[in-house]
Design a protein around this motif. Sequence first.
Motif, PDB file in Angstrom:
ATOM      1  N   UNK A   1      10.895  -8.714 -10.197  1.00 55.13           N
ATOM      2  CA  UNK A   1      10.308  -9.900  -9.582  1.00 55.13           C
ATOM      3  C   UNK A   1       9.821  -9.635  -8.161  1.00 55.13           C
ATOM      4  N   UNK A   2      10.600  -8.903  -7.390  1.00 51.77           N
ATOM      5  CA  UNK A   2      10.195  -8.607  -6.012  1.00 51.77           C
ATOM      6  C   UNK A   2       8.983  -7.691  -5.993  1.00 51.77           C
ATOM      7  N   UNK A   3       8.995  -6.674  -6.816  1.00 56.21           N
ATOM      8  CA  UNK A   3       7.849  -5.761  -6.867  1.00 56.21           C
ATOM      9  C   UNK A   3       6.591  -6.496  -7.316  1.00 56.21           C
ATOM     10  N   UNK A   4       6.722  -7.361  -8.315  1.00 59.96           N
ATOM     11  CA  UNK A   4       5.563  -8.134  -8.787  1.00 59.96           C
ATOM     12  C   UNK A   4       5.009  -9.019  -7.677  1.00 59.96           C
ATOM     13  N   UNK A   5       5.896  -9.625  -6.899  1.00 61.53           N
ATOM     14  CA  UNK A   5       5.497 -10.479  -5.780  1.00 61.53           C
ATOM     15  C   UNK A   5       4.619  -9.707  -4.802  1.00 61.53           C
ATOM     16  N   UNK A   6       5.018  -8.497  -4.464  1.00 62.36           N
ATOM     17  CA  UNK A   6       4.246  -7.710  -3.500  1.00 62.36           C
ATOM     18  C   UNK A   6       3.022  -7.047  -4.143  1.00 62.36           C
ATOM     19  N   UNK A   7       3.106  -6.731  -5.432  1.00 62.41           N
ATOM     20  CA  UNK A   7       1.917  -6.211  -6.112  1.00 62.41           C
ATOM     21  C   UNK A   7       0.806  -7.258  -6.133  1.00 62.41           C
ATOM     22  N   UNK A   8       1.188  -8.520  -6.254  1.00 65.68           N
ATOM     23  CA  UNK A   8       0.189  -9.596  -6.226  1.00 65.68           C
ATOM     24  C   UNK A   8      -0.476  -9.717  -4.865  1.00 65.68           C
ATOM     25  N   UNK A   9       0.102  -9.106  -3.850  1.00 68.43           N
ATOM     26  CA  UNK A   9      -0.487  -9.062  -2.516  1.00 68.43           C
ATOM     27  C   UNK A   9      -1.252  -7.763  -2.280  1.00 68.43           C
ATOM     28  N   UNK A  10      -1.387  -6.955  -3.343  1.00 71.75           N
ATOM     29  CA  UNK A  10      -2.159  -5.724  -3.263  1.00 71.75           C
ATOM     30  C   UNK A  10      -1.381  -4.497  -2.855  1.00 71.75           C
ATOM     31  N   UNK A  11      -0.043  -4.598  -2.830  1.00 73.97           N
ATOM     32  CA  UNK A  11       0.789  -3.473  -2.438  1.00 73.97           C
ATOM     33  C   UNK A  11       1.295  -2.723  -3.665  1.00 73.97           C
ATOM     34  N   UNK A  12       1.571  -1.446  -3.471  1.00 71.12           N
ATOM     35  CA  UNK A  12       2.030  -0.608  -4.584  1.00 71.12           C
ATOM     36  C   UNK A  12       3.533  -0.745  -4.768  1.00 71.12           C
ATOM     37  N   UNK A  13       3.987  -0.743  -6.011  1.00 70.97           N
ATOM     38  CA  UNK A  13       5.416  -0.882  -6.237  1.00 70.97           C
ATOM     39  C   UNK A  13       5.902  -0.181  -7.483  1.00 70.97           C
ATOM     40  N   UNK A  14       7.198   0.049  -7.505  1.00 72.64           N
ATOM     41  CA  UNK A  14       7.885   0.608  -8.675  1.00 72.64           C
ATOM     42  C   UNK A  14       9.007  -0.356  -9.049  1.00 72.64           C
ATOM     43  N   UNK A  15       8.861  -1.114 -10.154  1.00 73.12           N
ATOM     44  CA  UNK A  15       9.881  -2.094 -10.522  1.00 73.12           C
ATOM     45  C   UNK A  15      11.081  -1.440 -11.205  1.00 73.12           C
TER      46      UNK A  15
END
Length: 225
Positions: free
Chosen positions: A74-88
């Motif tokens: 959920x946290x990674x998805x939140x920041x991915x929606x802001x255009x940031x890269x993440x690994x959930x």
Amino acid sequence: MKITFYGHASLGIEVNGVYILVDPFISANDKASHIDINTLKADYVLLTHAHQDHILDVETIAKLTEAVIVSNFEIVSYFQNKGLEGHPMNHGGSWDFEFGNVKYVNAIHSSSFPDGSYGGQPGGFVIEGERKNIYIAGDTALTMDMKLIPLQIKLDLAILPIGDNFTMGIDDAILASDFVACDKILGYHYDTFGYIEIDHEEAKRKFFDKNKDLMLLDIGESIEL
């Protein structure tokens, strides 16, 4: 492995030239006013949960450094929606990163973003580096799940919250160090505001009386393992 304390629950970890930030809450912490977030290096940002006092500077730092955000889905998805890269990740799961293996483990706390949106379930991290292994508990109560960690890995350092009120206090943190079978402890999540102020000498004495080493670093101070 070099570990730097940036105040509250914010940490910098350097492993073989790879830079990791944990729960960056620096710019709004008056006690950390001498730390310039614009100069911090980060290849990865690890987040234990979504509370503001753990994620405040994530966007600024990740945009500057292009760091990969590692946290629950959920946290990674939140920041991915802001255009940031993440690994959930999610509880019990592990992944081999370039700096070592990371396992996302249980924590007992709450987790929501400052805007009230759902921040998934809180967690902690067990990092197995090339030579050193550490446990970052995140914000948590004492939990029997901690006893599972030494069944799988021998820790060189346990990083535990000790401020009480919102997390474990000193006495529970001593029990937690027993549960994870690690007598070398770095305390964090204390002194930032009135609810979590502690008596440093008393805290160190209580750990010492149990044959344990509690380290309380100045903000900006580092240790090497």
